[in-house]
Design a protein around this motif. Structure first.
Motif, PDB file in Angstrom:
ATOM      1  N   THR A 101      27.751  37.013  34.529  1.00  0.00           N
ATOM      2  CA  THR A 101      29.044  36.972  35.223  1.00  0.00           C
ATOM      3  C   THR A 101      30.201  37.134  34.250  1.00  0.00           C
ATOM      4  O   THR A 101      31.152  37.893  34.511  1.00  0.00           O
ATOM      5  N   CYS A 105      32.910  40.321  33.950  1.00  0.00           N
ATOM      6  CA  CYS A 105      34.357  40.105  34.043  1.00  0.00           C
ATOM      7  C   CYS A 105      35.106  40.734  32.877  1.00  0.00           C
ATOM      8  O   CYS A 105      36.112  41.413  33.071  1.00  0.00           O
ATOM      9  N   VAL A 115      37.209  35.711  28.110  1.00  0.00           N
ATOM     10  CA  VAL A 115      37.013  35.195  29.467  1.00  0.00           C
ATOM     11  C   VAL A 115      36.308  33.847  29.392  1.00  0.00           C
ATOM     12  O   VAL A 115      35.314  33.701  28.674  1.00  0.00           O
ATOM     13  N   THR A 156      39.953  34.021  40.292  1.00  0.00           N
ATOM     14  CA  THR A 156      39.898  34.732  39.007  1.00  0.00           C
ATOM     15  C   THR A 156      41.323  35.096  38.619  1.00  0.00           C
ATOM     16  O   THR A 156      42.022  35.777  39.383  1.00  0.00           O
ATOM     17  N   CYS A 207      37.221  32.974  34.932  1.00  0.00           N
ATOM     18  CA  CYS A 207      36.276  33.490  35.926  1.00  0.00           C
ATOM     19  C   CYS A 207      35.501  32.320  36.530  1.00  0.00           C
ATOM     20  O   CYS A 207      34.543  31.822  35.926  1.00  0.00           O
ATOM     21  N   GLU A 209      33.390  32.007  38.901  1.00  0.00           N
ATOM     22  CA  GLU A 209      32.004  32.198  39.343  1.00  0.00           C
ATOM     23  C   GLU A 209      31.001  31.874  38.233  1.00  0.00           C
ATOM     24  O   GLU A 209      29.818  31.644  38.494  1.00  0.00           O
TER      25      GLU A 209
END
Length: 325
Positions: A101, A105, A115, A156, A207, A209
């Motif tokens: 993930t 991103c 990130v 996000t 991010c 997620e």
């Protein structure tokens, strides 16, 4: 997948099994795992070597002294040519698809420097530990969402900086702006590098997620202690001095002084007022050891944007504190 994981470790033996096991469940998404041990006196090396015997992806670098977080992670970064570096603390556990993930991103935009995922509290997984790091006009670095319910901060979005305890970085930008400042030793080095990236026009993202569970202060032993407070106080001085041009520093000095006084009062209530003062004094005395970022006209608008963000973050922080009360 052209990604290298770097973990600094110092006497983290009791955390390593959970950390490494969660990483190995995602082995398809990284090329190598480099663990830099800062002369641990516990069973850390034995644990790491037991994994390395079965997984050639795992590499160990053993230091003969505790070189601190910044120097250790830089050692790992220099050992690889991977385009992406994932930095992890030893006191974390990755949720499924965390690496995939974060990688997805950061690949969305070449302007993204780093990130961070959603860090949840290890021992109470219904609460947030860190949803991105912010920095304001008072010179305060703080974690977004600390103690909030895990179903909050689900967007996000851009953040001031990422927490280096669980964040992915683009190596081409690291090579351009410089690695983590080893003069910091530990604490605030991630705010500094995120600030530096912003000066060059890059951004840092959050991010939600990507989930990771974090114990926090596992190496230093507690949230507030002499070692941590001294370094944080000193490094706070470093961050503003290093990254702000002289005119910006002059304009912001009254606010930085106010922020410092409020923090001193806070730490005094914790019995750490003298410790905080010593850290400030050390920071001022050793400013000549810090390489100040040279002002370049091409970055002028980036400084304007950063100043606006510092002001915005100050009001946002104070409003949240008022609402909380």
């Amino acid at each position: 997948m052209n990604l290298t994981i770097v973990i600094p470790n110092y006497n983290g033996g009791k955390y390593l099994h959970a950390c490494i096991d969660s990483i190995l469940q995602q082995i398809d998404y990284f090329e190598e795992l480099i663990i830099i041990d800062n002369n641990s006196s516990d069973n850390s090396i034995d644990i790491i070597q037991s994994y390395a015997q079965n997984y050639p992806e795992i590499k160990i670098i053993q230091n003969d002294t505790n070189r601190g977080f910044s120097k250790a992670v830089n050692q790992g970064i220099r050992e690889t040519n991977s385009p992406y570096i994932l930095l992890l603390n030893n006191d974390i556990e990755l949720e499924k698809d965390f690496i995939k993930t974060l990688l997805s991103c950061i690949q969305r935009d070449e302007k993204i420097f780093s990130v961070q995922g959603k860090m949840l509290q290890y021992h109470n997984r219904t609460l947030i530990d860190d949803a991105g790091d912010e920095y304001n006009l008072l010179g305060w670095a703080y974690k977004r969402g600390d103690g909030k319910a895990k179903n909050e901060y689900c967007k996000t979005e851009e953040i001031f900086s990422t927490c280096a305890g669980a964040a992915i970085y683009r190596k081409t930008i690291l090579d351009q702006i410089g690695y983590f400042d080893e003069k910091f030793f530990a604490y605030m080095e991630d705010i500094d590098i995120g600030y530096r990236a912003r000066i060059h026009g890059y951004i840092n993202m959050y991010c939600p997620e990507a989930i990771v569970y974090h114990i926090g202060s596992a190496t230093t032993g507690s949230k507030y202690n002499d070692f941590k407070v001294t370094l944080a106080a000193r490094n706070n001085i470093y961050v503003s001095y290093k990254n702000m041009p002289i005119i910006q520093l002059i304009i912001n000095t009254p606010f930085l002084i106010i922020g410092t006084l409020i923090k001193w009062l806070f730490f005094k209530t914790k019995g750490l007022g003298k410790t905080y003062t010593l850290g400030l004094k050390e920071g001022i005395k050793t400013l000549n050891n810090i390489e100040k970022i040279s002002f370049k006209c091409k970055n002028f608008w980036q400084y304007i944007k950063i100043e606006g963000l510092l002001i915005k973050n100050t009001f946002t922080y104070l409003i949240h504190r008022i609402i909380k009360k």
